[in-house]
Scaffold this active site. Structure first.
Site, PDB file in Angstrom:
ATOM      1  N   ASP A  65       1.120  -1.299   0.394  1.00 18.38           N
ATOM      2  CA  ASP A  65      -0.124  -0.306  -0.040  1.00 18.38           C
ATOM      3  C   ASP A  65       0.870   0.976  -0.001  1.00 18.38           C
ATOM      4  OD1 ASP A  65      -2.291   2.044   1.252  1.00 18.38           O
ATOM      5  OD2 ASP A  65      -3.308  -0.050   0.658  1.00 18.38           O
ATOM      6  N   HIS A 112      -2.990   6.488   4.132  1.00 20.86           N
ATOM      7  CA  HIS A 112      -4.577   4.722   3.903  1.00 20.86           C
ATOM      8  C   HIS A 112      -3.562   3.860   3.624  1.00 20.86           C
ATOM      9  CE1 HIS A 112      -5.934   2.302   0.590  1.00 20.86           C
ATOM     10  NE2 HIS A 112      -7.126   3.089   0.617  1.00 20.86           N
ATOM     11  N   ASN A 212     -13.707   1.018  -6.405  1.00 25.23           N
ATOM     12  CA  ASN A 212     -14.962   2.259  -6.239  1.00 25.23           C
ATOM     13  C   ASN A 212     -15.775   3.159  -7.295  1.00 25.23           C
ATOM     14  OD1 ASN A 212     -14.179   1.452  -3.665  1.00 25.23           O
ATOM     15  ND2 ASN A 212     -13.095   3.538  -3.319  1.00 25.23           N
ATOM     16  N   SER A 294     -10.826  -0.639   0.044  1.00 26.52           N
ATOM     17  CA  SER A 294     -10.018  -0.206   0.568  1.00 26.52           C
ATOM     18  C   SER A 294     -10.509  -1.265   1.915  1.00 26.52           C
ATOM     19  CB  SER A 294      -9.297   0.966   0.414  1.00 26.52           C
ATOM     20  OG  SER A 294      -8.166   0.722  -0.061  1.00 26.52           O
TER      21      SER A 294
END
Length: 369
Positions: A65, A112, A212, A294
């Site tokens: 990530d 994130h 998304n 996520s």
């Protein structure tokens, strides 16, 4: 594949809530985790009831990530060595330890990965914050994204490094835009596809966000063979409006809590963020409320860690995840639907499924050698 091709975080809805106003030896989370009552995602995947059987001790989850805040007090106790593959220059990676601050030493909006890591394995019952789905699992921080994006090649390198350094599970809360499946289907891009196959052949489970953009299919790399694609549900167990439908050719797809992305902070997923970066509008400094596939993905990765800690092979872990998932409303198991895949993952049912081995048998099978 050209270096200009890039993947981005699947959680493009990060921050929307802020804008809108046993044997395992762990006591149940409660007063020791002040935000536990707001972690409706743990309840939806029935994680806490599974902790009487396994808390993930011994399992390693690579968070591939944006990197992780290595100083966060709710994560420090569960971190193992990581690596950085973005911003490394001509020499290539790794060129760092997986910290969310890249080689330039700056935070370029890369909170994130810390949020994802906390959902997987934040320390439980330590008097602060939240509890992870697998609160005794280890987190391996692997930074492959900077400012929310990165190349296929860096992501593939991060996957392979994670496998070679002992990851049981790889969490990838990232993905391309809708339609980028054509890159792999036509052979224009193969590095991530091959890296996922490399992981699977070595007994590592790869769990990836669906995306998304509310289309009918998992985006790449969730689309790729062998990856488990994860769609998002809200706190009422309805498909989140933004979530891709979890459909892909090999049918390796489930759902998990990812939030609403429209209403109050508490309708989204609360987890760790780099110290001091939490949204004031949600009343936190070291934690925040995000929405997206996520956020759904690390719930599944955490359940996978609970299962690996029982000494299961990759095949047995994934079989338990898929066959014990439940369809909302009906509660049916072993039934596939276009909206939820095999259903919402169920930690309590999964860890009870036959296939566990004694602790001293863990990592003893050929898949993890």
């Amino acid at each position: 594949m050209h270096r200009s091709s890039r993947l981005t975080m699947a959680a493009s809805l990060v921050g929307v809530a802020a804008l809108l106003g046993t044997s395992a030896g762990l006591a149940q989370a409660g007063p020791g985790d002040p935000l536990r009552a707001e972690q409706w995602g743990l309840d939806q995947v029935r994680a806490e009831r599974a902790w009487a059987t396994t808390t993930g001790r011994g399992a390693v989850v690579a968070v591939v990530d944006t990197g992780v805040d290595l100083t966060h007090p709710d994560l420090q106790g569960n971190l193992v060595a990581g690596a950085t593959f973005t911003g490394c220059g001509a020499a290539g990676g790794p060129c760092g330890n997986g910290d969310f601050r890249g080689p330039d030493g700056q935070n370029n909006g890369d909170e994130h990965g810390t949020h994802v890591a906390g959902t997987v394995a934040a320390v439980a019952n330590n008097g602060i914050g939240v509890a992870g789905v697998a609160p005794n699992a280890r987190i391996m921080p692997v930074k492959v994204l900077e400012d929310g994006s990165g190349t296929f090649e860096d992501i593939a390198a991060g996957i392979r490094w994670s496998v070679d350094h002992g990851a049981d599970v790889i969490n990838m809360s990232l993905g391309g835009l809708a339609g980028t499946q054509v890159l792999t289907l036509t052979g224009l891009e193969s590095s991530v596809t091959e890296a996922i196959a490399y992981a699977g052949a070595r007994g590592t489970s790869v769990i990836v966000a669906a995306g998304n953009s509310a289309t009918a299919f998992c985006n790449t790399p969730a689309w790729e063979p062998g990856a488990i694609c994860v769609a998002s549900t809200d706190r009422n167990e309805l498909k989140s409006w933004f979530s891709e439908l979890p459909n892909k050719p090999d049918l390796k797809a489930v759902a998990a809590p990812g939030g609403a992305g429209l209403t109050s902070c508490e309708d989204d997923i609360v987890s760790t963020v780099p110290v001091g970066t939490g949204a004031a509008s949600c009343g936190q400094t070291d934690y925040d409320y995000y929405a997206g596939t996520s956020m759904a993905t690390p719930h599944v990765a955490g359940v996978a860690a609970l299962l690996f800690a029982q000494g299961r092979t990759r095949a047995a872990v994934e079989d338990a995840l898929l066959t014990t998932a439940r369809q909302p409303v009906t509660g049916l198991r072993g039934t596939y639907s276009p909206a939820y895949g095999w259903g919402i993952v169920d930690a309590t049912a999964a860890v009870a499924q036959p296939g566990a081995t004694p602790p001293n048998g863990r990592k003893g099978g050929p898949e993890k050698r």
